[in-house]
Motif scaffolding. Structure first.
Motif, PDB file in Angstrom:
ATOM      1  N   SER A 192       0.839  -1.198   0.000  1.00 15.51           N
ATOM      2  CA  SER A 192       0.000   0.000   0.000  1.00 15.51           C
ATOM      3  C   SER A 192       0.872   1.245   0.000  1.00 15.51           C
ATOM      4  O   SER A 192       2.001   1.234   0.502  1.00 15.51           O
ATOM      5  N   PHE A 193       0.320   2.319  -0.541  1.00 14.02           N
ATOM      6  CA  PHE A 193       1.069   3.575  -0.583  1.00 14.02           C
ATOM      7  C   PHE A 193       1.209   4.173   0.816  1.00 14.02           C
ATOM      8  O   PHE A 193       2.222   4.786   1.137  1.00 14.02           O
ATOM      9  N   LYS A 194       0.203   3.963   1.661  1.00  9.53           N
ATOM     10  CA  LYS A 194       0.283   4.473   3.030  1.00  9.53           C
ATOM     11  C   LYS A 194       1.429   3.808   3.794  1.00  9.53           C
ATOM     12  O   LYS A 194       2.140   4.460   4.565  1.00  9.53           O
ATOM     13  N   LEU A 195       1.610   2.519   3.567  1.00  9.88           N
ATOM     14  CA  LEU A 195       2.728   1.821   4.205  1.00  9.88           C
ATOM     15  C   LEU A 195       4.050   2.358   3.656  1.00  9.88           C
ATOM     16  O   LEU A 195       5.007   2.568   4.415  1.00  9.88           O
ATOM     17  N   ALA A 196       4.110   2.577   2.363  1.00 12.76           N
ATOM     18  CA  ALA A 196       5.319   3.137   1.755  1.00 12.76           C
ATOM     19  C   ALA A 196       5.638   4.515   2.337  1.00 12.76           C
ATOM     20  O   ALA A 196       6.797   4.839   2.603  1.00 12.76           O
ATOM     21  N   GLN A 197       4.613   5.320   2.575  1.00 13.37           N
ATOM     22  CA  GLN A 197       4.819   6.651   3.162  1.00 13.37           C
ATOM     23  C   GLN A 197       5.372   6.548   4.579  1.00 13.37           C
ATOM     24  O   GLN A 197       6.223   7.345   4.983  1.00 13.37           O
ATOM     25  N   GLU A 198       4.896   5.561   5.329  1.00 17.16           N
ATOM     26  CA  GLU A 198       5.388   5.385   6.692  1.00 17.16           C
ATOM     27  C   GLU A 198       6.850   4.929   6.676  1.00 17.16           C
ATOM     28  O   GLU A 198       7.656   5.374   7.501  1.00 17.16           O
ATOM     29  N   ILE A 199       7.188   4.056   5.735  1.00 16.31           N
ATOM     30  CA  ILE A 199       8.579   3.631   5.593  1.00 16.31           C
ATOM     31  C   ILE A 199       9.446   4.828   5.219  1.00 16.31           C
ATOM     32  O   ILE A 199      10.542   5.027   5.759  1.00 16.31           O
ATOM     33  N   GLN A 200       8.948   5.647   4.302  1.00 17.42           N
ATOM     34  CA  GLN A 200       9.667   6.859   3.906  1.00 17.42           C
ATOM     35  C   GLN A 200       9.955   7.749   5.114  1.00 17.42           C
ATOM     36  O   GLN A 200      11.046   8.303   5.256  1.00 17.42           O
ATOM     37  N   LYS A 201       8.996   7.843   5.998  1.00 14.84           N
ATOM     38  CA  LYS A 201       9.105   8.694   7.184  1.00 14.84           C
ATOM     39  C   LYS A 201      10.128   8.157   8.185  1.00 14.84           C
ATOM     40  O   LYS A 201      10.847   8.917   8.833  1.00 14.84           O
ATOM     41  N   ARG A 202      10.229   6.832   8.299  1.00 16.36           N
ATOM     42  CA  ARG A 202      11.027   6.214   9.354  1.00 16.36           C
ATOM     43  C   ARG A 202      12.396   5.697   8.911  1.00 16.36           C
ATOM     44  O   ARG A 202      13.289   5.519   9.748  1.00 16.36           O
ATOM     45  N   ALA A 203      12.561   5.409   7.644  1.00  9.72           N
ATOM     46  CA  ALA A 203      13.801   4.783   7.174  1.00  9.72           C
ATOM     47  C   ALA A 203      14.968   5.762   7.170  1.00  9.72           C
ATOM     48  O   ALA A 203      14.825   6.927   6.802  1.00  9.72           O
ATOM     49  N   GLN A 236       4.889   3.522 -10.243  1.00  6.16           N
ATOM     50  CA  GLN A 236       5.139   4.901 -10.697  1.00  6.16           C
ATOM     51  C   GLN A 236       4.903   5.890  -9.557  1.00  6.16           C
ATOM     52  O   GLN A 236       5.665   6.845  -9.378  1.00  6.16           O
ATOM     53  N   ASP A 237       3.876   5.653  -8.739  1.00  2.00           N
ATOM     54  CA  ASP A 237       3.566   6.549  -7.617  1.00  2.00           C
ATOM     55  C   ASP A 237       4.687   6.569  -6.578  1.00  2.00           C
ATOM     56  O   ASP A 237       4.865   7.573  -5.873  1.00  2.00           O
ATOM     57  N   LEU A 238       5.418   5.474  -6.466  1.00  2.00           N
ATOM     58  CA  LEU A 238       6.478   5.379  -5.457  1.00  2.00           C
ATOM     59  C   LEU A 238       7.705   6.237  -5.801  1.00  2.00           C
ATOM     60  O   LEU A 238       8.592   6.402  -4.965  1.00  2.00           O
ATOM     61  N   ALA A 239       7.746   6.780  -6.997  1.00  2.00           N
ATOM     62  CA  ALA A 239       8.913   7.553  -7.438  1.00  2.00           C
ATOM     63  C   ALA A 239       9.197   8.751  -6.542  1.00  2.00           C
ATOM     64  O   ALA A 239      10.342   9.207  -6.438  1.00  2.00           O
ATOM     65  N   SER A 240       8.162   9.250  -5.869  1.00  4.12           N
ATOM     66  CA  SER A 240       8.338  10.430  -5.016  1.00  4.12           C
ATOM     67  C   SER A 240       8.947  10.088  -3.657  1.00  4.12           C
ATOM     68  O   SER A 240       9.271  10.995  -2.878  1.00  4.12           O
ATOM     69  N   LEU A 241       9.113   8.802  -3.368  1.00  2.00           N
ATOM     70  CA  LEU A 241       9.612   8.367  -2.061  1.00  2.00           C
ATOM     71  C   LEU A 241      11.031   7.815  -2.209  1.00  2.00           C
ATOM     72  O   LEU A 241      11.222   6.701  -2.675  1.00  2.00           O
ATOM     73  N   ASP A 242      12.016   8.599  -1.798  1.00  5.58           N
ATOM     74  CA  ASP A 242      13.402   8.204  -2.073  1.00  5.58           C
ATOM     75  C   ASP A 242      13.934   7.106  -1.137  1.00  5.58           C
ATOM     76  O   ASP A 242      15.041   6.614  -1.324  1.00  5.58           O
ATOM     77  N   LYS A 243      13.154   6.732  -0.135  1.00  6.72           N
ATOM     78  CA  LYS A 243      13.583   5.642   0.757  1.00  6.72           C
ATOM     79  C   LYS A 243      13.015   4.283   0.313  1.00  6.72           C
ATOM     80  O   LYS A 243      13.293   3.254   0.925  1.00  6.72           O
ATOM     81  N   ILE A 244      12.220   4.280  -0.738  1.00  4.51           N
ATOM     82  CA  ILE A 244      11.640   3.037  -1.265  1.00  4.51           C
ATOM     83  C   ILE A 244      12.404   2.621  -2.516  1.00  4.51           C
ATOM     84  O   ILE A 244      12.377   3.320  -3.536  1.00  4.51           O
ATOM     85  N   HIS A 245      13.107   1.503  -2.426  1.00 11.38           N
ATOM     86  CA  HIS A 245      13.886   0.974  -3.554  1.00 11.38           C
ATOM     87  C   HIS A 245      13.259  -0.349  -3.962  1.00 11.38           C
ATOM     88  O   HIS A 245      13.415  -1.355  -3.279  1.00 11.38           O
TER      89      HIS A 245
END
Length: 224
Positions: free
Chosen positions: A101-112, A143-152
């Motif tokens: 989920s994108f919400k989970l990705a956002q939380e990872i972005q915040k904490r990683a 494609q949406d994950l491109a804005s999150l630099d902590k998600i590889h």
């Protein structure tokens, strides 16, 4: 017991690769240690295994601490990860196999503290009981994950139904491999997507034949 089981699995990996002219070294064996204690996990490490997977936050943290004398072990989190637990686990793992989920990705972005190697979980079989995004959503989600630099995004992950026939498994795994290749062909910086995580104790041979690079094996390693 573990040594014998490991040898059998390694032989089956080689045999499965040989059927489709692949190199066994291209397949990463991830030992799913969620059902065994630290002592049995250590026995695996003493037999050369260097990838371990857990599906509970507390259990992974406890084992990693207890086995800190093996600093070269790669730790994989393969379970459903609640957003409230991201903070305590995300900087302790090398791979996360269940981004759904994108919400989970956002939380990872915040904490990683650094980019996290993630597999996007895809519900290829469309089972209501399974997590994961639908195959139709894969392109837009990545494609949406491109804005999150902590998600590889290193690849895609799926699981076949427990009662699937061999032919059905082949088709499901082939579908995921095709999705992975399609994303890889886009050559996205944030999502090279060169890998697939599919295949468990009862179906890793079919997954290997369909091109997987990571298999998650637990039962076959520890059965007596």
């Amino acid at each position: 017991m573990i040594s014998e089981n490991l040898h059998k699995i390694q032989q089956e990996i080689q045999d499965s690769c040989a059927l489709v002219s692949r190199q066994a070294s291209d397949v990463h064996l991830v030992a799913v240690t969620k059902s065994v204690d630290t002592s049995m996990t250590q026995t695996l490490l003493e037999n050369g295994v260097r990838d371990c997977a857990e599906n509970r936050v507390e259990q992974l943290l406890s084992k990693k601490q207890a086995l800190r004398n093996y600093p070269d072990v790669k730790w994989h989190f393969i379970g459903n990860l609640q957003r409230r637990k991201v903070k305590s686990i995300i900087n302790e793992i090398d791979y996360f196999h269940a981004l759904d989920s994108f919400k989970l990705a956002q939380e990872i972005q915040k904490r990683a503290e650094q980019p996290i190697n993630c597999f996007v979980e895809v519900n290829v079989s469309q089972e209501a009981s399974k997590q994961g995004i639908s195959p139709e959503e894969v392109d837009s989600f990545i494609q949406d994950l491109a804005s999150l630099d902590k998600i590889h995004v290193v690849g895609l992950m799926t699981m076949a139904p427990i009662d699937a026939s061999s032919n059905e498994r082949h088709q499901l795994f082939k579908t995921l491999k095709q999705l992975q290749q399609r994303i890889a062909d886009l050559q996205l910086t944030h999502a090279p997507c060169l890998d697939t995580s599919m295949g468990m104790s009862n179906d890793f041979s079919e997954a290997i034949q369909e091109g997987t690079t990571f298999i998650r094996v637990g039962t076959a390693l520890f059965q007596e």
